[in-house]
Design a protein around this motif. Sequence first.
Motif, PDB file in Angstrom:
ATOM      1  N   GLN A  42      -2.936 -11.408   2.637  1.00  0.00           N
ATOM      2  CA  GLN A  42      -1.862 -12.398   2.586  1.00  0.00           C
ATOM      3  C   GLN A  42      -1.568 -12.946   3.977  1.00  0.00           C
ATOM      4  OE1 GLN A  42      -1.621  -9.170   2.116  1.00  0.00           O
ATOM      5  NE2 GLN A  42       0.383  -8.284   2.647  1.00  0.00           N
ATOM      6  N   LYS A  80       1.106 -14.411   6.867  1.00  0.00           N
ATOM      7  CA  LYS A  80       2.353 -13.777   7.291  1.00  0.00           C
ATOM      8  C   LYS A  80       3.565 -14.289   6.519  1.00  0.00           C
ATOM      9  CE  LYS A  80       3.367 -16.906  11.161  1.00  0.00           C
ATOM     10  NZ  LYS A  80       3.634 -16.984  12.625  1.00  0.00           N
ATOM     11  N   LEU A  87       4.131 -13.443   0.356  1.00  0.00           N
ATOM     12  CA  LEU A  87       4.453 -12.132  -0.190  1.00  0.00           C
ATOM     13  C   LEU A  87       3.334 -11.741  -1.146  1.00  0.00           C
ATOM     14  CD1 LEU A  87       6.644  -9.857  -0.432  1.00  0.00           C
ATOM     15  CD2 LEU A  87       7.453 -11.073  -2.469  1.00  0.00           C
ATOM     16  N   SER A 134      -3.546  -4.010   1.466  1.00  0.00           N
ATOM     17  CA  SER A 134      -2.188  -3.500   1.736  1.00  0.00           C
ATOM     18  C   SER A 134      -1.107  -4.486   1.298  1.00  0.00           C
ATOM     19  CB  SER A 134      -2.037  -3.188   3.232  1.00  0.00           C
ATOM     20  OG  SER A 134      -2.923  -2.184   3.644  1.00  0.00           O
ATOM     21  N   ASP A 164       2.404  -6.147   0.066  1.00  0.00           N
ATOM     22  CA  ASP A 164       3.772  -5.876   0.527  1.00  0.00           C
ATOM     23  C   ASP A 164       4.531  -5.026  -0.481  1.00  0.00           C
ATOM     24  OD1 ASP A 164       3.482  -7.573   2.867  1.00  0.00           O
ATOM     25  OD2 ASP A 164       3.501  -9.243   1.441  1.00  0.00           O
ATOM     26  N   TYR A 215       4.368   3.075   3.551  1.00  0.00           N
ATOM     27  CA  TYR A 215       5.153   2.580   2.413  1.00  0.00           C
ATOM     28  C   TYR A 215       6.350   3.483   2.148  1.00  0.00           C
ATOM     29  CZ  TYR A 215       1.502  -0.711   0.818  1.00  0.00           C
ATOM     30  OH  TYR A 215       0.607  -1.741   0.706  1.00  0.00           O
ATOM     31  N   PHE A 234       6.797  -0.227  -1.134  1.00  0.00           N
ATOM     32  CA  PHE A 234       6.980  -1.458  -0.364  1.00  0.00           C
ATOM     33  C   PHE A 234       6.817  -1.151   1.117  1.00  0.00           C
ATOM     34  CE2 PHE A 234      11.148   0.464  -0.649  1.00  0.00           C
ATOM     35  CZ  PHE A 234      11.749   0.228   0.570  1.00  0.00           C
ATOM     36  N   ASN A 235       6.319  -2.149   1.814  1.00  0.00           N
ATOM     37  CA  ASN A 235       6.093  -2.041   3.247  1.00  0.00           C
ATOM     38  C   ASN A 235       7.341  -2.521   3.978  1.00  0.00           C
ATOM     39  OD1 ASN A 235       5.272  -2.159   5.891  1.00  0.00           O
ATOM     40  ND2 ASN A 235       3.547  -3.557   5.539  1.00  0.00           N
ATOM     41  N   ARG A 237       7.494  -5.487   6.314  1.00  0.00           N
ATOM     42  CA  ARG A 237       7.273  -6.838   5.791  1.00  0.00           C
ATOM     43  C   ARG A 237       8.333  -7.284   4.787  1.00  0.00           C
ATOM     44  NH1 ARG A 237       3.926 -10.887   6.378  1.00  0.00           N
ATOM     45  NH2 ARG A 237       3.325 -10.852   4.182  1.00  0.00           N
ATOM     46  N   VAL A 238       8.909  -6.361   4.056  1.00  0.00           N
ATOM     47  CA  VAL A 238       9.839  -6.714   2.990  1.00  0.00           C
ATOM     48  C   VAL A 238      10.914  -5.634   2.899  1.00  0.00           C
ATOM     49  CG1 VAL A 238       8.465  -5.555   1.206  1.00  0.00           C
ATOM     50  CG2 VAL A 238       9.977  -7.426   0.553  1.00  0.00           C
ATOM     51  N   PHE A 287      12.535 -11.077   1.154  1.00  0.00           N
ATOM     52  CA  PHE A 287      11.388 -11.442   1.968  1.00  0.00           C
ATOM     53  C   PHE A 287      11.706 -12.735   2.699  1.00  0.00           C
ATOM     54  CE2 PHE A 287       7.275 -13.650   2.549  1.00  0.00           C
ATOM     55  CZ  PHE A 287       6.614 -12.697   3.312  1.00  0.00           C
ATOM     56  N   ARG A 338      -0.218 -13.527  -4.671  1.00  0.00           N
ATOM     57  CA  ARG A 338       0.310 -13.932  -3.368  1.00  0.00           C
ATOM     58  C   ARG A 338       1.029 -15.281  -3.521  1.00  0.00           C
ATOM     59  NH1 ARG A 338      -4.827 -11.899  -2.540  1.00  0.00           N
ATOM     60  NH2 ARG A 338      -5.723 -13.991  -2.833  1.00  0.00           N
TER      61      ARG A 338
END
Length: 614
Positions: free
Chosen positions: A306, A308, A311, A343, A345, A385, A411-412, A415-416, A468, A611
């Motif tokens: 994805q 930047k 999502l 990987s 989000d 995660y 969830f990461n 990033r989110v 996000f 995405r």
Amino acid sequence: MSSSIPRSAAVAAVVSAALAAGLLGGASASADDVTTGAAPVRIHDIQGTTRVSPLAGKPVTGVTGIVTGVRTYGSRGFWMQDPQADENPATSEGIFVFTSSVPTVAVGDSVSVNGSVTEYVPGGLNSGNQSLTQISKPVVTVLSQGNPVPAPVTIWAGSVPRAYAPEGDPAAGGSINGLTLDPEAYALDYYESLEGTNVRVGTSRVVGATDPYSELWVSVKPFENPNLRGGTVYGSYDSQNTGRLQIQQLAPIAQQPFPKANVGDWLVGRTEGPLDFNQFGGYTLVANTLGKHVDLGLEREVTDKQHKNELAVATYNVENLDPTDPQEKFDALAKAVVENLASPDVVALEEIQDDNGAKNDGTVTAGATLKKFTEAIVAAGGPAYEWRSIDPQNGKDGGEPGGNIRQVFLFNPARVSFVDRPGGDATTATAVTGTKGDAHLTLSPGRIDPANTAWENSRKPLAGEFLFRGRTVIVVANHFGSKGGDESIVSHHQPPARSSEVKRLLQGQAVNAFVKDVLALDKQADVLVLGDINDFEFSGTTKALTDGGALYPAVKSLPRSERYSYVYQGNSQVLDQILTSPGVHHFEYDSVHINAEFADQNSDHDPQVLRFRP
């Protein structure tokens, strides 16, 4: 489970009762039927012109034929065939002789058999399966040895009709059992007309990978609904892919190892043996001679990373994952998340089991399972995660007894963000709140309508609210009821009964109603409904989910040949889905094929990734 299973006394009793009641045709017969006094008959007289023998339940004597195959394991017995065929294409010249113990005959023996004609229903009468005509309790006399085996009937693309099956007789409850076979018009009739016969397929493409029971599926129609990876796509209830045929092997595995084949590989040369019918695949070529396996090197797919400002959200059924599984499974699944899924989000996981797996001691927590999995992801080079989930009530969500499977959000956090709103538990429903144009969840994570009877003994949907880049995204993770209890596509009912759809239809309606509540406050809300829906993109379940335009099945954005996440009996089909609300624009969707087409699987499902820019 293996397709070759012993014919139990219990099933025999059920079939005997059915014969007595006239459900399978033929006269009533007891277990003590004598096998003398009947006029000699030929095999084609026993097989008849319908699926059920006109002699079912009756004794026969002096039935002659050449032995074409011997099975010394599972359902022990042998196949024999009359070398002098009649002129009726609807009557098979071959039949299975069920000996119970290891047969004493050999291929090429000319034999005379006394016994009782029975109709064995693999899986029992309630399965809806067709029956296998056989001779039971045989007295076998070998007349001579070393005879040439009757030449096999070649099954090829031109011999198998395009139409799958006739419509069942309404007067017989939709059954095709009593209909005269028309092997030139319907594929199921064609295969039935060859039941027990020595058959051959030539060079054929593998459309179902080798399973743990040394079985695979080929297609004799390489251009029937193909996809670019070599499979055969199941695109509607009217598209049954008539060229599929299951392949087993008669020779002991120690003498000739069964090939470890993936979808898209080939069996080159001739594969030859009797045509059987079993519970777990229907018509099956039980090979005395097996074609040469040619590995075409199918590779596991890797999705795009994805951007930047995109999502990436995925769903992955990890097949009953718990801490008792070997570390190798955790490592392989983790590597797939990092490398093949790039990987994502957010990852919605299905079939996360509790902390001691199938041990049924009241444990419902899954922290140990998730810790082991997320640590494996970090070790594979992925993000750290975090997770959110709700523990189910013990034994209330179906799945493997004691396992307490549930959905989980990974969830990461780099990033989110996950929006935590406490109060959610196994029995408390989350709801929608907010103002016009700004919808939120009252509980996050929270379950959707858990008291609804649609979720009885089934996984309840898990809803979560994410942020996000300042934009709210609501994700609903699902694992709808399984297809257990449905009749197979080779059922004697045509169309087959799909009883499990009733529950999934109600489940789809419940989730659809929840999404409509969100959209009533914010028609442009970003909502993703995803998971193991256990149903096709053309099913009534999917129609219930999408009712009123609330959701769109994103898999339909793919070309038809790429719409699949699961391979069952040689059909590449959709079970796992991501559905989008109208506010989710310009997404990219990928069904990432890393499991379902392979003999070596970390799960039997392929993960899905979407995405988009919220």
